[in-house]
Motif scaffolding. Structure first.
Motif, PDB file in Angstrom:
ATOM      1  N   ARG A 229      -4.667  15.524   1.810  1.00  0.00           N
ATOM      2  CA  ARG A 229      -4.775  14.071   2.026  1.00  0.00           C
ATOM      3  C   ARG A 229      -3.636  13.357   1.321  1.00  0.00           C
ATOM      4  NH1 ARG A 229      -7.247   9.916   4.298  1.00  0.00           N
ATOM      5  NH2 ARG A 229      -8.518   8.518   3.053  1.00  0.00           N
ATOM      6  N   PRO A 230      -2.825  12.626   2.080  1.00  0.00           N
ATOM      7  CA  PRO A 230      -1.752  11.861   1.441  1.00  0.00           C
ATOM      8  C   PRO A 230      -2.302  10.699   0.624  1.00  0.00           C
ATOM      9  CG  PRO A 230      -1.761  11.477   3.808  1.00  0.00           C
ATOM     10  CD  PRO A 230      -2.837  12.474   3.521  1.00  0.00           C
ATOM     11  N   PRO A 231      -1.512  10.206  -0.324  1.00  0.00           N
ATOM     12  CA  PRO A 231      -1.984   9.101  -1.171  1.00  0.00           C
ATOM     13  C   PRO A 231      -2.129   7.794  -0.385  1.00  0.00           C
ATOM     14  CG  PRO A 231       0.304   9.626  -1.659  1.00  0.00           C
ATOM     15  CD  PRO A 231      -0.174  10.657  -0.687  1.00  0.00           C
ATOM     16  N   PRO A 232      -2.864   6.836  -0.953  1.00  0.00           N
ATOM     17  CA  PRO A 232      -3.151   5.577  -0.255  1.00  0.00           C
ATOM     18  C   PRO A 232      -1.903   4.826   0.225  1.00  0.00           C
ATOM     19  CG  PRO A 232      -4.550   5.760  -2.188  1.00  0.00           C
ATOM     20  CD  PRO A 232      -3.579   6.908  -2.240  1.00  0.00           C
ATOM     21  N   ASP A 233      -0.838   4.780  -0.571  1.00  0.00           N
ATOM     22  CA  ASP A 233       0.338   4.017  -0.138  1.00  0.00           C
ATOM     23  C   ASP A 233       0.979   4.620   1.108  1.00  0.00           C
ATOM     24  OD1 ASP A 233       1.113   6.182  -1.856  1.00  0.00           O
ATOM     25  OD2 ASP A 233       3.073   5.256  -2.166  1.00  0.00           O
ATOM     26  N   ILE A 234       0.933   5.931   1.245  1.00  0.00           N
ATOM     27  CA  ILE A 234       1.489   6.586   2.433  1.00  0.00           C
ATOM     28  C   ILE A 234       0.574   6.325   3.626  1.00  0.00           C
ATOM     29  CG2 ILE A 234       2.102   8.812   3.472  1.00  0.00           C
ATOM     30  CD1 ILE A 234       4.048   7.764   1.232  1.00  0.00           C
ATOM     31  N   ARG A 235      -0.717   6.438   3.418  1.00  0.00           N
ATOM     32  CA  ARG A 235      -1.661   6.145   4.512  1.00  0.00           C
ATOM     33  C   ARG A 235      -1.489   4.702   4.984  1.00  0.00           C
ATOM     34  NH1 ARG A 235      -5.406   8.692   0.782  1.00  0.00           N
ATOM     35  NH2 ARG A 235      -6.611   6.761   0.723  1.00  0.00           N
ATOM     36  N   ASP A 236      -1.337   3.769   4.039  1.00  0.00           N
ATOM     37  CA  ASP A 236      -1.141   2.354   4.397  1.00  0.00           C
ATOM     38  C   ASP A 236       0.144   2.162   5.199  1.00  0.00           C
ATOM     39  OD1 ASP A 236      -3.485   1.695   3.086  1.00  0.00           O
ATOM     40  OD2 ASP A 236      -2.473   0.938   1.291  1.00  0.00           O
ATOM     41  N   ALA A 237       1.216   2.846   4.802  1.00  0.00           N
ATOM     42  CA  ALA A 237       2.491   2.733   5.521  1.00  0.00           C
ATOM     43  C   ALA A 237       2.344   3.245   6.955  1.00  0.00           C
ATOM     44  CB  ALA A 237       3.583   3.510   4.784  1.00  0.00           C
ATOM     45  N   LEU A 238       1.561   4.292   7.139  1.00  0.00           N
ATOM     46  CA  LEU A 238       1.356   4.819   8.487  1.00  0.00           C
ATOM     47  C   LEU A 238       0.484   3.884   9.323  1.00  0.00           C
ATOM     48  CD1 LEU A 238       0.954   8.571   7.579  1.00  0.00           C
ATOM     49  CD2 LEU A 238       2.890   7.495   8.750  1.00  0.00           C
ATOM     50  N   VAL A 239      -0.549   3.335   8.726  1.00  0.00           N
ATOM     51  CA  VAL A 239      -1.390   2.378   9.448  1.00  0.00           C
ATOM     52  C   VAL A 239      -0.549   1.185   9.895  1.00  0.00           C
ATOM     53  CG1 VAL A 239      -3.309   0.732   9.176  1.00  0.00           C
ATOM     54  CG2 VAL A 239      -3.570   3.110   8.403  1.00  0.00           C
ATOM     55  N   ASP A 240       0.433   0.788   9.091  1.00  0.00           N
ATOM     56  CA  ASP A 240       1.286  -0.360   9.429  1.00  0.00           C
ATOM     57  C   ASP A 240       2.109  -0.152  10.697  1.00  0.00           C
ATOM     58  OD1 ASP A 240       0.335  -1.774   7.274  1.00  0.00           O
ATOM     59  OD2 ASP A 240       2.100  -1.424   6.008  1.00  0.00           O
ATOM     60  N   VAL A 241       2.392   1.106  11.078  1.00  0.00           N
ATOM     61  CA  VAL A 241       3.187   1.341  12.297  1.00  0.00           C
ATOM     62  C   VAL A 241       2.309   1.543  13.526  1.00  0.00           C
ATOM     63  CG1 VAL A 241       5.121   2.308  10.999  1.00  0.00           C
ATOM     64  CG2 VAL A 241       3.441   3.857  12.043  1.00  0.00           C
ATOM     65  N   MET A 242       1.013   1.541  13.328  1.00  0.00           N
ATOM     66  CA  MET A 242       0.093   1.727  14.446  1.00  0.00           C
ATOM     67  C   MET A 242      -0.079   0.392  15.146  1.00  0.00           C
ATOM     68  SD  MET A 242      -2.742   4.177  12.728  1.00  0.00           S
ATOM     69  CE  MET A 242      -2.295   5.703  11.903  1.00  0.00           C
ATOM     70  N   ASP A 243       0.769   0.175  16.154  1.00  0.00           N
ATOM     71  CA  ASP A 243       0.768  -1.112  16.827  1.00  0.00           C
ATOM     72  C   ASP A 243       0.479  -0.932  18.307  1.00  0.00           C
ATOM     73  OD1 ASP A 243       3.185   0.018  17.599  1.00  0.00           O
ATOM     74  OD2 ASP A 243       4.371  -1.297  16.342  1.00  0.00           O
ATOM     75  N   GLU A 244       0.679  -1.963  19.035  1.00  0.00           N
ATOM     76  CA  GLU A 244       0.342  -2.007  20.454  1.00  0.00           C
ATOM     77  C   GLU A 244       0.882  -0.793  21.211  1.00  0.00           C
ATOM     78  OE1 GLU A 244      -1.581  -4.360  21.999  1.00  0.00           O
ATOM     79  OE2 GLU A 244      -1.903  -5.087  19.958  1.00  0.00           O
ATOM     80  N   LEU A 245      -0.026  -0.048  21.812  1.00  0.00           N
ATOM     81  CA  LEU A 245       0.323   1.077  22.670  1.00  0.00           C
ATOM     82  C   LEU A 245      -0.867   1.313  23.597  1.00  0.00           C
ATOM     83  CD1 LEU A 245       2.379   3.238  23.413  1.00  0.00           C
ATOM     84  CD2 LEU A 245       1.430   4.675  21.618  1.00  0.00           C
ATOM     85  N   PRO A 246      -0.704   1.018  24.869  1.00  0.00           N
ATOM     86  CA  PRO A 246      -1.831   1.130  25.801  1.00  0.00           C
ATOM     87  C   PRO A 246      -2.469   2.521  25.761  1.00  0.00           C
ATOM     88  CG  PRO A 246       0.062   0.118  26.883  1.00  0.00           C
ATOM     89  CD  PRO A 246       0.535   0.610  25.545  1.00  0.00           C
ATOM     90  N   GLY A 247      -3.789   2.534  25.646  1.00  0.00           N
ATOM     91  CA  GLY A 247      -4.534   3.783  25.692  1.00  0.00           C
ATOM     92  C   GLY A 247      -4.600   4.555  24.393  1.00  0.00           C
ATOM     93  N   ALA A 248      -3.893   4.103  23.359  1.00  0.00           N
ATOM     94  CA  ALA A 248      -3.900   4.832  22.086  1.00  0.00           C
ATOM     95  C   ALA A 248      -5.209   4.590  21.348  1.00  0.00           C
ATOM     96  CB  ALA A 248      -2.727   4.393  21.215  1.00  0.00           C
ATOM     97  N   ARG A 249      -5.804   5.678  20.879  1.00  0.00           N
ATOM     98  CA  ARG A 249      -6.948   5.589  19.969  1.00  0.00           C
ATOM     99  C   ARG A 249      -6.384   5.937  18.596  1.00  0.00           C
ATOM    100  NH1 ARG A 249      -8.996   9.095  23.682  1.00  0.00           N
ATOM    101  NH2 ARG A 249      -9.357  10.659  22.061  1.00  0.00           N
TER     102      ARG A 249
END
Length: 186
Positions: free
Chosen positions: A9-29
């Protein structure tokens, strides 16, 4: 039955950075922050006695703490259709070495060996059979190809149980074992 996998499990700051790039993409879960991990080995469904054997075998795995970073993104295809969007984890060799140790431990617990090539990654999103737009996915991958993070530490080997539900999978850590700083002898 217990649906198990082994991960880091990566640390919280890395997880947060990855969540930040999860943007609009049709059909993505998109994976949520709680789901982000680096899978070392998917085990599948096992009965409780074998799950206990697996935990005992994994407790004997000794390896150094992993220093890694995110370096780019990619996709996995199934039958010619993108079904997974991921972030690459480098350097690959320390993770591949730990994957081999985990695979050996699981074999001692009666789990069939993993014959697939291991590619260290964090799953970012999954796509249904009819919901992926190949052009949009290709644009997202091109736009995020240079995704990088600072180096981070992966200090624990974790046995997870996966609970499948209508809203997707929920991952529950069952047991954590610390990796040892500088321990590369075993």
């Amino acid at each position: 039955m217990h649906r198990l996998f082994v991960a880091l499990r990566p640390p919280p700051d890395i997880r947060d950075a990855l969540v930040d790039v999860m943007d609009e993409l049709p059909g993505a879960r998109w994976q949520d922050e709680e789901q982000l991990h680096v899978t070392l080995r998917f085990i599948g469904e096992v009965e409780r006695p074998q799950a206990e054997d697996i935990a005992a075998a994994l407790a004997a795995v000794s390896a150094p703490v992993i220093e890694a970073r995110v370096d780019g993104v990619g996709t996995f295809d199934r039958r010619g259709r993108v079904d997974t969007l991921w972030a690459r984890i480098v350097p690959a060799e320390p993770l591949a070495a730990l994957h081999r140790k985990v695979d050996q431990a699981l074999a001692r617990a009666g789990v069939a060996r993993d014959e697939r090539r291991y590619l260290p990654h964090l799953t970012l999103a999954r796509f249904g059979r009819s919901s992926s737009d190949a052009g949009a996915i290709a644009r997202w991958v091109a736009d995020h190809a240079a995704l990088k993070t600072a180096t981070f530490t992966l200090p624990h080997l974790i046995l997870y149980e996966s609970h499948l539900g209508h809203d997707g999978a929920r991952y529950e850590p069952v047991v954590r074992w610390p990796l040892a700083p500088g321990d590369d002898a075993r």
